[in-house]
Design an enzyme around this catalytic site. Structure first.
Site, mmCIF file in Angstrom:
data_model
loop_
_atom_site.group_PDB
_atom_site.id
_atom_site.type_symbol
_atom_site.label_atom_id
_atom_site.label_comp_id
_atom_site.label_asym_id
_atom_site.label_seq_id
_atom_site.Cartn_x
_atom_site.Cartn_y
_atom_site.Cartn_z
ATOM 1 N N ASP A 176 17.855 113.291 25.205
ATOM 2 C CA ASP A 176 18.180 112.102 25.995
ATOM 3 C C ASP A 176 19.688 111.935 26.051
ATOM 4 O O ASP A 176 20.424 112.458 25.198
ATOM 5 C CB ASP A 176 17.507 110.854 25.420
ATOM 6 C CG ASP A 176 18.117 110.417 24.102
ATOM 7 O OD1 ASP A 176 18.127 111.237 23.160
ATOM 8 O OD2 ASP A 176 18.585 109.265 23.997
ATOM 9 N N GLU A 201 17.516 109.012 21.116
ATOM 10 C CA GLU A 201 18.589 108.792 20.130
ATOM 11 C C GLU A 201 19.647 107.835 20.652
ATOM 12 O O GLU A 201 20.135 106.963 19.923
ATOM 13 C CB GLU A 201 19.228 110.133 19.754
ATOM 14 C CG GLU A 201 20.175 110.060 18.557
ATOM 15 C CD GLU A 201 21.589 109.643 18.901
ATOM 16 O OE1 GLU A 201 22.325 109.203 18.008
ATOM 17 O OE2 GLU A 201 21.980 109.741 20.094
#
Length: 451
Positions: free
Chosen positions: A92, A156
């Site tokens: 991500d 994250e």
């Protein structure tokens, strides 16, 4: 880089690595599904899963984590009785921010001036590619000498803790002798560095309300309490005159005793405008790695264009507070919320909401894995000695893993050196760093297996 078969293999694989990173960067995998489609993140997760399967990983799985995102897991068995190493990265990315500020499209990997530009190129899709390169180099030169687990996180950057909660519920899944977190970076390009501390983080949203609705500033301004003005005062209370963070009850006097960071180098790395001063006191390393730091991430209020002459009835802000090792993030959150309450003027109504948190981390740099990495770095970076540095950012998973597996050694390396400008516009990765760190990781795995 001195010639050796592993280095030669990695060098030969770099064109493939660039093509793969371009494919991965093209996914708009921002784990905020109010901004970007969930399908983009899911497609990126599937790409990582397919890449692991192609390398012979078994038990490859898309893990549905409690925050609604997916993490990718895979296991590559090594020789019988071998040690187990967990390799971490995240797929991500941060939003691109102002796309107009990018010289080239943020989700299109573009080579310019010897660097590869694109959102996630360094943080941390490049980390996924680094792990793949290291494993491919070992497979081509005698095989992978340890058991490998790979985990690629899907949220994250959001700090919503999905993988942390999943790991706590399935503690056997990520168990390993050593964990390599590929989400840090060298102190500067060409200087091999392991990160031994991470600041923790808390995210708090604050809302101030004063009126039932906006009022005409000519008719009511001067007596009617302005919520935006109250919010400005509250936010200003979080900093001293010199810019130091001042949250009531939170220690801000920590000292850093490792690698130092000159003010001149920091100004260059941060691209501070000429004549503008730095904030805070103490050394730069103290401020970045050993002390708390507050940042106002956003404010909800009318934009300048289209603004009306009004006294505002409500306003809100999102605040990030970074906390150094030794400070409990939960306690820091309570102190921040209490500070916001105490410093709200005019008896205005104030509400606070915590929306993310991660604890600080400190590694044991005396462990055998660190010597194995130092030896590997010496080969990958001839003439350089591995350095130990702190990191102002947060990787909440580190503390979760340290708690779940107290005997595991944890090392943090990665591609996010200062020139990478992660989280900013025009993020980029140095292909030379990608190559050298992939060699270092491969040699580390070999050294560690024999240690």
């Amino acid at each position: 880089m001195s010639s050796n078969p592993v280095a030669e293999t990695v060098a030969s694989l770099m064109p493939r690595a660039k093509a793969e990173l371009a494919e991965l960067v093209a996914f708009k995998s921002v784990a905020d599904f109010t901004q970007f489609p969930k399908s983009e993140s899911e497609a990126a997760a599937s790409w990582v899963a397919d890449a692991l399967r192609a390398e012979g990983f078994v038990d490859v799985a898309l893990l549905d984590t409690p925050d609604g995102t997916q993490s990718v897991y895979g296991y590559l068995p090594g020789p019988e009785g071998a040690k187990t190493v967990l390799l971490y990265a995240h797929y991500d990315v941060q939003p691109p921010l102002d796309e107009a500020g990018w010289t080239t499209p943020p989700f299109e990997l573009t080579e310019r001036d010897g660097r590869w530009y694109g959102r996630g190129a360094a943080d941390c899709k490049g980390g996924v590619i680094m792990h793949l390169l290291a494993l491919r180099a070992l497979k081509a030169n005698g095989g992978v000498p340890v058991n490998i687990k790979v985990i690629a996180e899907g949220s994250e950057e959001q700090g919503t803790g999905g993988l942390e909660r999943y790991a706590e519920e399935h503690p056997e899944l990520l168990e390993a002798d050593t964990i390599v977190i590929g989400d840090a970076g060298n102190f500067r390009v060409g200087l091999p560095t392991v990160t031994t501390t991470l600041r923790g983080m808390t995210l708090v949203r604050v809302r101030i309300e004063t009126l039932a609705g906006n009022l005409h500033s000519g008719q009511f301004g001067g007596a009617a309490p302005d919520a935006l003005a109250a919010l400005v005062r509250v936010l200003d209370s979080l900093r001293a005159e010199d810019g130091s963070t001042t949250v009531d009850g939170l220690d801000a006097t920590g000292k850093w005793d490792g690698l130092e960071y000159t003010e001149e180098q920091f100004r260059a790395d941060a691209k501070v405008l000429d004549g503008v001063g730095l904030i805070g006191d103490g050394s730069v390393a103290d401020r970045l790695w050993a002390r708390p730091a507050v940042t106002v991430l956003g404010i909800d209020c009318p934009p300048v264009v289209g603004a009306t002459p009004s006294v505002h009835s409500s306003a809100r802000a999102l605040i990030s507070l970074r906390v150094p090792p030794g400070v409990d993030a939960t306690e820091a959150t309570k102190l921040l919320q209490a500070h916001l309450q105490a410093h709200t003027p005019w008896d205005a109504r104030v509400t606070t909401e915590q929306i993310g948190q991660g604890q600080a981390f400190r590694a044991d740099a005396s462990s055998p894995a660190y010597q194995a990495m130092a030896d590997a770095m010496a080969v990958a970076y001839p003439g350089e000695t591995m350095q130990y540095a702190g990191e102002g950012g947060s990787i909440p998973l580190c503390n979760t893993l340290a708690s779940l597996y107290p005997q595991a050694e944890i090392l943090l390396i990665g591609l996010s050196e200062p020139e990478a400008q992660i989280h900013a516009v025009n993020e980029s990765v140095s292909p030379e760093e990608l190559e050298r760190l992939s060699v270092a990781e491969a040699l580390f795995l070999r050294n560690y297996a024999g240690g």
